[in-house]
Motif scaffolding. Structure first.
Motif, short mmCIF file in Angstrom:
data_model
loop_
_atom_site.label_atom_id
_atom_site.label_comp_id
_atom_site.label_asym_id
_atom_site.label_seq_id
_atom_site.Cartn_x
_atom_site.Cartn_y
_atom_site.Cartn_z
N SER A 10 42.00 81.44 45.25
CA SER A 10 42.92 82.04 46.20
C SER A 10 42.87 83.56 46.12
CB SER A 10 44.34 81.54 45.92
OG SER A 10 45.26 82.15 46.80
N ARG A 11 42.86 84.10 44.89
CA ARG A 11 42.81 85.55 44.73
C ARG A 11 41.47 86.11 45.21
NH1 ARG A 11 45.00 86.04 38.73
NH2 ARG A 11 44.43 83.86 38.76
N ASP A 12 40.39 85.32 45.06
CA ASP A 12 39.10 85.78 45.56
C ASP A 12 39.14 85.91 47.08
OD1 ASP A 12 36.18 86.35 45.27
OD2 ASP A 12 36.02 84.53 46.49
N VAL A 13 39.81 84.98 47.74
CA VAL A 13 39.96 85.05 49.20
C VAL A 13 40.71 86.32 49.58
CG1 VAL A 13 41.09 83.99 51.18
CG2 VAL A 13 39.81 82.57 49.60
N LEU A 14 41.79 86.63 48.85
CA LEU A 14 42.55 87.84 49.13
C LEU A 14 41.69 89.08 48.96
CD1 LEU A 14 45.88 86.77 47.50
CD2 LEU A 14 45.72 87.75 49.78
N GLY A 15 40.86 89.09 47.92
CA GLY A 15 39.95 90.22 47.71
C GLY A 15 38.97 90.37 48.85
N ARG A 16 38.43 89.24 49.32
CA ARG A 16 37.51 89.26 50.46
C ARG A 16 38.20 89.80 51.70
NH1 ARG A 16 35.72 83.30 50.95
NH2 ARG A 16 35.56 83.98 53.10
N VAL A 17 39.42 89.34 51.93
CA VAL A 17 40.17 89.79 53.11
C VAL A 17 40.41 91.29 53.04
CG1 VAL A 17 42.42 89.66 54.24
CG2 VAL A 17 41.24 87.57 53.58
N TYR A 18 40.81 91.80 51.88
CA TYR A 18 41.08 93.23 51.73
C TYR A 18 39.82 94.03 52.04
CZ TYR A 18 43.32 97.41 49.82
OH TYR A 18 43.88 98.66 49.68
N GLU A 19 38.68 93.60 51.48
CA GLU A 19 37.42 94.32 51.69
C GLU A 19 37.02 94.28 53.17
OE1 GLU A 19 32.92 94.46 49.77
OE2 GLU A 19 34.20 92.75 49.40
N TYR A 20 37.18 93.11 53.79
CA TYR A 20 36.81 92.98 55.20
C TYR A 20 37.71 93.86 56.08
CZ TYR A 20 35.55 90.91 59.67
OH TYR A 20 35.11 90.73 60.96
N PHE A 21 39.00 93.85 55.81
CA PHE A 21 39.93 94.67 56.59
C PHE A 21 39.59 96.16 56.45
CE2 PHE A 21 42.02 91.04 57.73
CZ PHE A 21 43.33 91.16 58.16
N LEU A 22 39.24 96.60 55.24
CA LEU A 22 38.84 98.00 55.05
C LEU A 22 37.70 98.36 55.98
CD1 LEU A 22 38.84 98.71 51.20
CD2 LEU A 22 40.12 99.96 52.93
N GLY A 23 36.67 97.50 56.01
CA GLY A 23 35.52 97.77 56.86
C GLY A 23 35.87 97.80 58.33
N GLN A 24 36.70 96.85 58.76
CA GLN A 24 37.06 96.79 60.18
C GLN A 24 37.93 97.98 60.58
OE1 GLN A 24 35.76 94.48 62.42
NE2 GLN A 24 34.51 94.21 60.57
N PHE A 25 38.83 98.41 59.72
CA PHE A 25 39.64 99.58 60.04
C PHE A 25 38.76 100.83 60.10
CE2 PHE A 25 43.45 97.16 58.42
CZ PHE A 25 44.06 97.08 59.66
N ALA A 26 37.74 100.88 59.23
CA ALA A 26 36.82 102.02 59.29
C ALA A 26 36.11 102.06 60.64
CB ALA A 26 35.79 101.92 58.16
N GLY A 27 35.72 100.88 61.14
CA GLY A 27 35.08 100.82 62.46
C GLY A 27 36.02 101.23 63.57
N SER A 28 37.29 100.82 63.47
CA SER A 28 38.27 101.16 64.50
C SER A 28 38.56 102.65 64.54
CB SER A 28 39.59 100.41 64.24
OG SER A 28 39.39 99.02 64.28
N GLU A 29 38.49 103.30 63.38
CA GLU A 29 38.80 104.73 63.31
C GLU A 29 37.61 105.61 63.63
OE1 GLU A 29 41.43 106.26 60.20
OE2 GLU A 29 41.47 104.22 59.40
N GLY A 30 36.41 105.01 63.72
CA GLY A 30 35.22 105.80 64.06
C GLY A 30 34.89 106.81 62.98
N LYS A 31 34.73 108.07 63.38
CA LYS A 31 34.28 109.11 62.45
C LYS A 31 35.22 109.25 61.25
CE LYS A 31 32.45 113.82 62.44
NZ LYS A 31 32.87 114.11 61.08
N ARG A 32 36.52 109.20 61.49
CA ARG A 32 37.46 109.35 60.38
C ARG A 32 37.35 108.17 59.42
NH1 ARG A 32 43.40 110.14 61.98
NH2 ARG A 32 43.54 110.26 59.72
N GLY A 33 37.03 106.99 59.95
CA GLY A 33 36.90 105.82 59.09
C GLY A 33 35.77 105.95 58.10
N GLY A 34 34.70 106.64 58.50
CA GLY A 34 33.56 106.82 57.61
C GLY A 34 33.88 107.66 56.39
#
Length: 521
Positions: free
Chosen positions: A157-181
């Motif tokens: 269960s905690r591994d799933v949470l870790g995966r979700v956190y990492e995935y959300f970080l990447g997706q938010f970086a994409g949404s923010e464009g240059k600032r996300g990088g």
């Protein structure tokens, strides 16, 4: 709300696409809130869910085996589990999700967590009760995140949470464009660096650590190769306080201990770890920074190969990183392609001094569209203090003095959407494999169009330009066997490279002409 809950509950935790579906549901709840604000709302809640699940799993174990220890904070800390006070437990937040004052409930939970876990002081977001954050949306997001962790077993269960956190970080970086990088390095780039450097034991350092992705992948490497997490010690520095907080939470979600420092002046002007000498350094500095304050530190022990230009920090980063390497240390540094060929403001002289001093191990040209923040291709510099010997995991490295490996990876990868490319496992294995073969003299041979080990004489004949395309040559295949799209992409990449070099030469000619005019006045 029903639709969002369905998205969370439909897939099981380990199924492909689970993270993507959950993110789409969470993003739908965002409404008009900016991604840069919303990411802290969502990631903070995922963090609370993670530490609460870890706590509840340990508490259940203690109740079954040692009931008297169930409320003993030390029993949890002994197993590296966060102690979670009653008012901060996820069950309490979930019960309050539909109440108008749910924002204050979350803020109070964050304060309680920081109060009993000093290592998190000042890290967690505590502005959920602000007027601009819709309480209904917040409650729906809590309900959505409550569905994470469907697998049997606390660790899964905690591994799933870790995966979700990492995935959300990447997706938010994409949404923010240059600032996300600025806070997120794409997984393809990080995995390539980690698989090449193999940080198996010792100290790992990142002087501009962003959200901590380099450290997460380093820990994953150790785990996947049968090592112990405690075999590596993690150190980092970050100048953006908000990003530093993301890194602290990212590592805490993974249960990773680290010494991450923050100050607003940054690694150049206030080096928080001046005496650190690392076995491995992995870094993705901001590209071509012109306002790094270089004019204030023209004389510095780190500038062993020459004072970097005040208008570009690329060679300041390279030299700062070399300064922090142990005598047997190795480093991987992501930089803009111009760093391989620029001759402006003494950069060519610094690059030549680095080649002559034999501190450059390998250069990789990466394809474009790997980053959220820029579509331009980048390169990775691999540095080594001593190329005469060393150990790569469990193998003795050969003497590589007088030689640099060049890898042209511009044709690798596949498009995952209209704008972004990723490497497959096979792509990463191909790049890392040729590097390891060259370092270990394990049946290494040049691969036309992909890899070439060049001596310093050959590099000098190219004016100390380190662009891999100059050395690897053309692929040893019939032109008709290559699809037109691939040939066109390769030609376009070469043309872009030549345009960049042309612009650099034009600037040099202009400077010299200006000097001539000045002398004749």
């Amino acid at each position: 709300m029903a639709r969002a809950a369905k998205a969370a509950k439909a897939p099981k935790g380990g199924d492909l696409g689970f993270e993507a579906e959950l993110f789409r549901a969470a993003d739908k709840l965002r409404g008009n809130m900016e991604p840069s604000d919303y990411k802290h709302v969502a990631l903070g809640l995922i963090f609370l869910k993670h530490i609460s699940e870890g706590f509840e799993a340990k508490r259940a174990q203690l109740l079954a085996e040692y009931p008297d220890g169930a409320e003993d904070e030390d029993e949890y800390r002994a197993d590296n589990v966060f102690w979670v006070p009653p008012l901060a437990r996820w069950s309490h937040l979930q019960a309050s999700a539909r109440q108008p004052g749910v924002g204050k409930v979350v803020d109070d939970a964050m304060l309680e967590i920081e109060k009993v876990n000093p290592g998190l002081k000042g890290v967690l977001p505590k502005d959920y009760a602000r007027p601009g954050l819709n309480a209904v949306m917040l409650g729906e997001l809590i309900d959505l995140i409550s569905g994470i962790g469907f697998k049997d077993g606390a660790d899964a269960s905690r591994d799933v949470l870790g995966r979700v956190y990492e995935y959300f970080l990447g997706q938010f970086a994409g949404s923010e464009g240059k600032r996300g990088g600025e806070f997120y390095t794409p997984r393809s780039v990080v995995r390539t660096m980690v698989e090449m450097l193999e940080p198996y034991k010792g100290r790992v350092y990142d002087p501009c650590c962003g959200s901590g992705g380099m450290f997460v992948q380093s820990e994953k490497f150790v785990e996947s190769h049968g090592g112990r997490i405690g075999d590596i010690a993690i150190y980092g520095q970050e100048s953006n306080h908000t990003t530093w907080r993301l890194a602290m939470m990212n590592l805490a979600v993974r249960g990773i201990d680290a010494d991450l420092r923050w100050n607003s002046e940054g690694s150049f002007h206030k080096d928080e770890l001046p005496d650190l000498r690392a076995d491995y350094i992995l870094a993705n500095p901001p590209f071509n920074v012109s306002d790094w304050g270089g004019e204030r530190i023209r004389e510095d022990a780190r500038w062993r190969f020459g004072a970097p230009p005040a208008g570009n920090a690329n060679f300041a980063w390279l030299q700062h990183i070399l300064h922090h390497l142990k005598p047997t240390g190795t480093a991987g540094v992501v930089l803009a392609n111009g760093s391989m060929s620029s001759t402006q403001n003494g950069e060519g002289d610094i690059r030549r001094a680095m080649v002559d001093s034999d501190v450059i191990d390998c250069m990789i040209a990466m394809p474009g569209q790997l980053f959220y923040s820029t579509q331009i291709p980048v390169c990775i510099w691999f540095l080594a203090k001593d190329k005469s010997n060393g150990i790569g995991r469990d193998k003795k490295l050969r003497d590589r003095r007088g030689e640099i490996l060049f890898i042209d990876a511009r044709k690798l990868g596949h498009m995952v959407d209209r704008t972004r490319r990723e490497f497959s496992d096979a792509d990463i294995a191909r790049i890392a494999g040729i590097y390891h073969a060259w370092r270990e003299a394990d049946d290494y041979a040049d691969v036309p169009g992909f890899a070439c080990a060049a001596g310093h004489d050959a590099i000098a004949s190219h004016g100390y330009v380190l662009t891999p395309g100059r050395y690897v040559g053309a692929e040893d295949v019939e032109a008709d066997a290559v699809p037109f799209a691939e040939r066109f992409a390769a030609l376009q990449a070469t043309l872009e490279e030549q345009f960049a070099e042309s612009a650099s030469l034009t600037e040099v000619i202009r400077e010299r002409l200006a000097n001539v005019v000045g002398l004749n006045r």
